[in-house]
Design a protein around this motif. Structure first.
Motif, PDB file in Angstrom:
ATOM      1  N   GLU A 129      -2.008  -9.349  46.160  1.00 43.14           N
ATOM      2  CA  GLU A 129      -1.698  -9.893  44.829  1.00 43.14           C
ATOM      3  C   GLU A 129      -1.032 -11.270  44.917  1.00 43.14           C
ATOM      4  N   THR A 130      -0.124 -11.427  45.876  1.00 47.20           N
ATOM      5  CA  THR A 130       0.535 -12.724  46.055  1.00 47.20           C
ATOM      6  C   THR A 130      -0.478 -13.775  46.489  1.00 47.20           C
ATOM      7  N   ARG A 131      -1.364 -13.398  47.386  1.00 49.83           N
ATOM      8  CA  ARG A 131      -2.396 -14.339  47.854  1.00 49.83           C
ATOM      9  C   ARG A 131      -3.344 -14.742  46.724  1.00 49.83           C
ATOM     10  N   LEU A 132      -3.778 -13.761  45.948  1.00 47.76           N
ATOM     11  CA  LEU A 132      -4.658 -14.061  44.822  1.00 47.76           C
ATOM     12  C   LEU A 132      -3.978 -14.992  43.828  1.00 47.76           C
ATOM     13  N   ALA A 133      -2.713 -14.730  43.531  1.00 51.28           N
ATOM     14  CA  ALA A 133      -1.968 -15.574  42.590  1.00 51.28           C
ATOM     15  C   ALA A 133      -1.837 -16.996  43.120  1.00 51.28           C
ATOM     16  N   ALA A 134      -1.585 -17.149  44.412  1.00 52.38           N
ATOM     17  CA  ALA A 134      -1.450 -18.484  45.002  1.00 52.38           C
ATOM     18  C   ALA A 134      -2.772 -19.251  44.944  1.00 52.38           C
ATOM     19  N   TRP A 135      -3.866 -18.582  45.276  1.00 48.28           N
ATOM     20  CA  TRP A 135      -5.177 -19.241  45.180  1.00 48.28           C
ATOM     21  C   TRP A 135      -5.474 -19.640  43.738  1.00 48.28           C
ATOM     22  N   ARG A 136      -5.227 -18.742  42.805  1.00 47.84           N
ATOM     23  CA  ARG A 136      -5.513 -19.046  41.395  1.00 47.84           C
ATOM     24  C   ARG A 136      -4.694 -20.235  40.905  1.00 47.84           C
ATOM     25  N   ALA A 137      -3.415 -20.272  41.279  1.00 49.33           N
ATOM     26  CA  ALA A 137      -2.555 -21.387  40.868  1.00 49.33           C
ATOM     27  C   ALA A 137      -3.051 -22.702  41.465  1.00 49.33           C
ATOM     28  N   TYR A 138      -3.413 -22.675  42.738  1.00 50.51           N
ATOM     29  CA  TYR A 138      -3.894 -23.897  43.378  1.00 50.51           C
ATOM     30  C   TYR A 138      -5.200 -24.373  42.745  1.00 50.51           C
ATOM     31  N   LEU A 139      -6.116 -23.440  42.536  1.00 48.23           N
ATOM     32  CA  LEU A 139      -7.419 -23.808  41.994  1.00 48.23           C
ATOM     33  C   LEU A 139      -7.353 -24.218  40.531  1.00 48.23           C
ATOM     34  N   ALA A 140      -6.317 -23.802  39.826  1.00 51.75           N
ATOM     35  CA  ALA A 140      -6.158 -24.177  38.421  1.00 51.75           C
ATOM     36  C   ALA A 140      -5.630 -25.597  38.253  1.00 51.75           C
ATOM     37  N   ASN A 141      -5.112 -26.187  39.327  1.00 45.06           N
ATOM     38  CA  ASN A 141      -4.622 -27.561  39.284  1.00 45.06           C
ATOM     39  C   ASN A 141      -5.811 -28.467  38.995  1.00 45.06           C
ATOM     40  N   GLY A 142      -5.744 -29.228  37.932  1.00 46.38           N
ATOM     41  CA  GLY A 142      -6.900 -29.990  37.472  1.00 46.38           C
ATOM     42  C   GLY A 142      -7.108 -31.363  38.067  1.00 46.38           C
ATOM     43  N   GLU A 143      -6.456 -31.688  39.159  1.00 46.12           N
ATOM     44  CA  GLU A 143      -6.576 -33.041  39.704  1.00 46.12           C
ATOM     45  C   GLU A 143      -7.955 -33.274  40.305  1.00 46.12           C
ATOM     46  N   GLU A 144      -8.549 -34.387  39.937  1.00 47.83           N
ATOM     47  CA  GLU A 144      -9.859 -34.757  40.459  1.00 47.83           C
ATOM     48  C   GLU A 144      -9.729 -35.154  41.929  1.00 47.83           C
ATOM     49  N   GLY A 145     -10.770 -34.909  42.710  1.00 46.67           N
ATOM     50  CA  GLY A 145     -10.801 -35.335  44.100  1.00 46.67           C
ATOM     51  C   GLY A 145     -11.189 -34.217  45.041  1.00 46.67           C
ATOM     52  N   THR A 146     -11.119 -34.534  46.316  1.00 47.05           N
ATOM     53  CA  THR A 146     -11.538 -33.594  47.358  1.00 47.05           C
ATOM     54  C   THR A 146     -10.343 -33.202  48.204  1.00 47.05           C
ATOM     55  N   ASP A 147     -10.156 -31.899  48.352  1.00 47.75           N
ATOM     56  CA  ASP A 147      -9.088 -31.363  49.187  1.00 47.75           C
ATOM     57  C   ASP A 147      -9.677 -30.524  50.307  1.00 47.75           C
ATOM     58  N   ILE A 148      -9.011 -30.548  51.446  1.00 46.14           N
ATOM     59  CA  ILE A 148      -9.344 -29.713  52.594  1.00 46.14           C
ATOM     60  C   ILE A 148      -8.175 -28.769  52.825  1.00 46.14           C
ATOM     61  N   LEU A 149      -8.476 -27.485  52.907  1.00 43.23           N
ATOM     62  CA  LEU A 149      -7.464 -26.473  53.211  1.00 43.23           C
ATOM     63  C   LEU A 149      -7.885 -25.759  54.486  1.00 43.23           C
ATOM     64  N   VAL A 150      -7.070 -25.847  55.519  1.00 48.74           N
ATOM     65  CA  VAL A 150      -7.384 -25.204  56.792  1.00 48.74           C
ATOM     66  C   VAL A 150      -6.535 -23.948  56.916  1.00 48.74           C
ATOM     67  N   THR A 151      -7.194 -22.835  57.143  1.00 50.76           N
ATOM     68  CA  THR A 151      -6.524 -21.558  57.102  1.00 50.76           C
ATOM     69  C   THR A 151      -7.145 -20.593  58.100  1.00 50.76           C
ATOM     70  N   SER A 152      -6.976 -19.331  57.828  1.00 53.93           N
ATOM     71  CA  SER A 152      -7.484 -18.282  58.700  1.00 53.93           C
ATOM     72  C   SER A 152      -8.519 -17.461  57.951  1.00 53.93           C
ATOM     73  N   ASN A 153      -9.205 -16.622  58.692  1.00 55.22           N
ATOM     74  CA  ASN A 153     -10.203 -15.749  58.091  1.00 55.22           C
ATOM     75  C   ASN A 153      -9.576 -14.783  57.088  1.00 55.22           C
ATOM     76  N   GLY A 154      -8.405 -14.249  57.427  1.00 56.76           N
ATOM     77  CA  GLY A 154      -7.749 -13.293  56.548  1.00 56.76           C
ATOM     78  C   GLY A 154      -7.345 -13.890  55.217  1.00 56.76           C
ATOM     79  N   ALA A 155      -6.927 -15.145  55.218  1.00 57.94           N
ATOM     80  CA  ALA A 155      -6.467 -15.793  53.986  1.00 57.94           C
ATOM     81  C   ALA A 155      -7.610 -16.390  53.177  1.00 57.94           C
ATOM     82  N   ALA A 156      -8.627 -16.920  53.846  1.00 55.79           N
ATOM     83  CA  ALA A 156      -9.708 -17.638  53.159  1.00 55.79           C
ATOM     84  C   ALA A 156     -10.453 -16.758  52.168  1.00 55.79           C
TER      85      ALA A 156
END
Length: 197
Positions: A129-156
């Protein structure tokens, strides 16, 4: 206005002749030579694209940071920061065990449930639930542009679940990436998943 998010799994942490083990948040190991090559290949791929990268973020583990730094080097860009929610999961009693021992303990159905639905086997600590909330909050940020997020298989995998974009397999191989495109109207398209440049 378009937003593009690349989700990248770190490079290899075991050489091809090594016995695969289940490595999670409790084991902070570096990339091996083949993992460095994977990270450099991803960086070279980004350097050839016709868009500029706004931000590079990494999970806190050495393997993720090293992958992000190597990608950044190809783009002549430093990492913008470490995001704790991009950390790998905790494999609990299976941490460091060979894969065949993990499969023997939890069973093939539990591994399939993890790879297909992100349902953790018994004893793994995921905090979905915490992971889902963090992804949703990040993806809801409306800034235009390209971001790279480097992570692990479990988190991605939780990025796809946060967006209700399930695939037959949520897994990312080492050195592979996924690409999300978010249009100005909020429509999200999964352009690719588990793509290795």
């Amino acid at each position: 206005m378009t937003r593009r998010i690349f989700i990248i799994r770190h490079g290899n942490t075991f050489e091809s002749d090594a016995q695969p083990r289940r490595i999670g948040a409790a084991t902070d190991i570096p990339l091996v030579t083949s993992g460095q090559i994977q990270a450099d290949r991803v960086g070279a791929w980004f350097a050839e694209q016709d868009f500029s990268v706004r931000h590079i973020f990494s999970g806190p583990l050495l393997r993720a940071r090293e992958t992000a730094e190597r990608i950044g080097a190809a783009l002549v860009k430093t990492i913008d920061g470490v995001l704790p929610w991009l950390n790998e999961i905790d494999h609990g009693p299976d941490e460091g065990l060979p894969e065949q021992e993990v499969w023997a303990r939890v069973g093939a159905e539990a591994i399939a449930a993890w790879d297909e639905q992100a349902i953790a086997p018994p004893g793994w600590r995921v905090d979905a639930e915490t992971r889902l909330a963090a992804w949703r909050a990040y993806l809801a940020n409306g800034e235009e542009g390209t971001d790279i997020l480097v992570t692990s298989n479990g988190a991605a995998r939780f990025a796809l679940l946060a967006l209700n974009l399930p695939l037959a397999s949520l897994k990312l191989r080492t050195g592979a990436l996924g690409e999300l495109v978010i249009a100005a109207d909020g429509q999200i398209q999964l352009q690719r998943w588990d793509y290795r440049p």
